[in-house]
Design a protein around this motif. Structure first.
Motif, mmCIF file in Angstrom:
data_model
loop_
_atom_site.group_PDB
_atom_site.id
_atom_site.type_symbol
_atom_site.label_atom_id
_atom_site.label_comp_id
_atom_site.label_asym_id
_atom_site.label_seq_id
_atom_site.Cartn_x
_atom_site.Cartn_y
_atom_site.Cartn_z
ATOM 1 N N PHE A 120 0.916 -2.414 -5.581
ATOM 2 C CA PHE A 120 2.176 -1.777 -5.964
ATOM 3 C C PHE A 120 2.249 -0.342 -5.450
ATOM 4 N N MET B 289 3.569 -0.862 -2.048
ATOM 5 C CA MET B 289 4.876 -1.525 -2.027
ATOM 6 C C MET B 289 6.005 -0.605 -2.485
ATOM 7 N N MET C 197 9.373 0.502 -0.335
ATOM 8 C CA MET C 197 10.738 0.120 -0.684
ATOM 9 C C MET C 197 11.651 1.344 -0.802
ATOM 10 N N ALA D 49 12.036 -7.568 1.617
ATOM 11 C CA ALA D 49 11.029 -8.618 1.443
ATOM 12 C C ALA D 49 9.772 -8.294 2.238
ATOM 13 N N HIS E 21 8.586 -5.310 2.751
ATOM 14 C CA HIS E 21 7.844 -4.313 1.997
ATOM 15 C C HIS E 21 7.124 -4.942 0.802
ATOM 16 N N LEU E 22 7.737 -5.952 0.211
ATOM 17 C CA LEU E 22 7.066 -6.697 -0.854
ATOM 18 C C LEU E 22 5.820 -7.387 -0.306
#
Length: 244
Positions: A51, A54, A58, A168, A170-171
């Motif tokens: 995270f 991520m 984002m 998506a 970046h996820l």
């Protein structure tokens, strides 16, 4: 939209600070005595660092490119994908963000630093080291981990699957980092990023922390600094020559 260099540099500072706050914050929650996450384990750290990559991606991926890593910036420049004239400003921004982010972790966890007697656990909330006390093994692990990170990050962001949906991508980037920490992270931490390791290592060196250990700058420069840079140049070069 085209953003000015100043705007992109501010984005890199904030993004790298978020990387450290979320990532090393997860490490501090697990490693320091007395926190409510003290019974956590490596899975929590892996998730935290996933995270940690991520979320800045984002927020800032469309502004600065969310490099948050000098090795990635240098690798992109070496392959002609980023201007050399902006490399040093980006790296300075990334180191500034890493130091600021680590300072936030230290301030928010200060009572738990004072409770913790294990000097290795304290140091681990700042920077990386090798579990076998081997600079060579640390270099090998940081090199291959970084190679997979940069090759995979470029592959994800350049993939035809994500051209119409960068969010998506970046996820997926966060999941890649989570997988790397879970799989190759045990031997070294891992760092995979000179700013993420050396910035907090500098702060550790100067802060008045109890139960200090030697910050081991030799390890930091060789394994945590040099290995990701070499990997970044090779990984970006390999991907760009093979698939772009």
């Amino acid at each position: 939209m085209d953003y000015s260099l100043v705007t992109r540099l501010f984005a890199e500072v904030i993004a790298t600070a978020l990387l450290i706050i979320i990532g090393n914050g997860a490490v501090a929650n697990v490693e320091l005595d007395g926190t409510k996450a003290g019974k956590g384990n490596w899975n929590l750290i892996a998730m935290g660092y996933g995270f940690a990559v991520m979320m800045p991606a984002m927020i800032f991926g469309g502004i600065s490119g969310n490099h948050i890593n000098p090795a990635f910036t240098i690798g992109l420049a070496a392959s002609g994908m980023f201007p050399w004239g902006e490399v040093i400003p980006y790296i300075l921004a990334q180191f500034t963000g890493a130091i600021l982010g680590q300072l936030v972790v230290y301030i928010t966890h200060k009572p738990y630093y004072e409770k913790t007697a294990n000097a290795g656990n304290i140091f681990g909330t700042f920077s990386t080291t090798n579990a076998a006390n081997s600079v060579q093994n640390g270099f090998i692990n940081e090199f291959f981990g970084s190679f997979v990170l940069f090759f995979g990050a470029l592959g994800i962001t350049q993939s035809p699957l994500f051209t119409s949906n960068p969010g998506a991508a970046h996820l997926a980037l966060g999941l890649l980092v989570m997988a790397l920490v879970a799989s190759l992270g045990g031997p070294t931490g891992p760092g995979l990023n000179p700013a993420r390791d050396l910035g907090p290592r500098l702060l550790y060196t100067v802060l008045p922390i109890k139960n200090k250990v030697d910050p081991n700058w030799k390890y930091g420069f060789v394994a945590a600094g040099l290995a990701p840079i070499i990997a970044g140049i090779m990984a970006v070069g390999a991907y760009s020559n093979l698939f772009m």
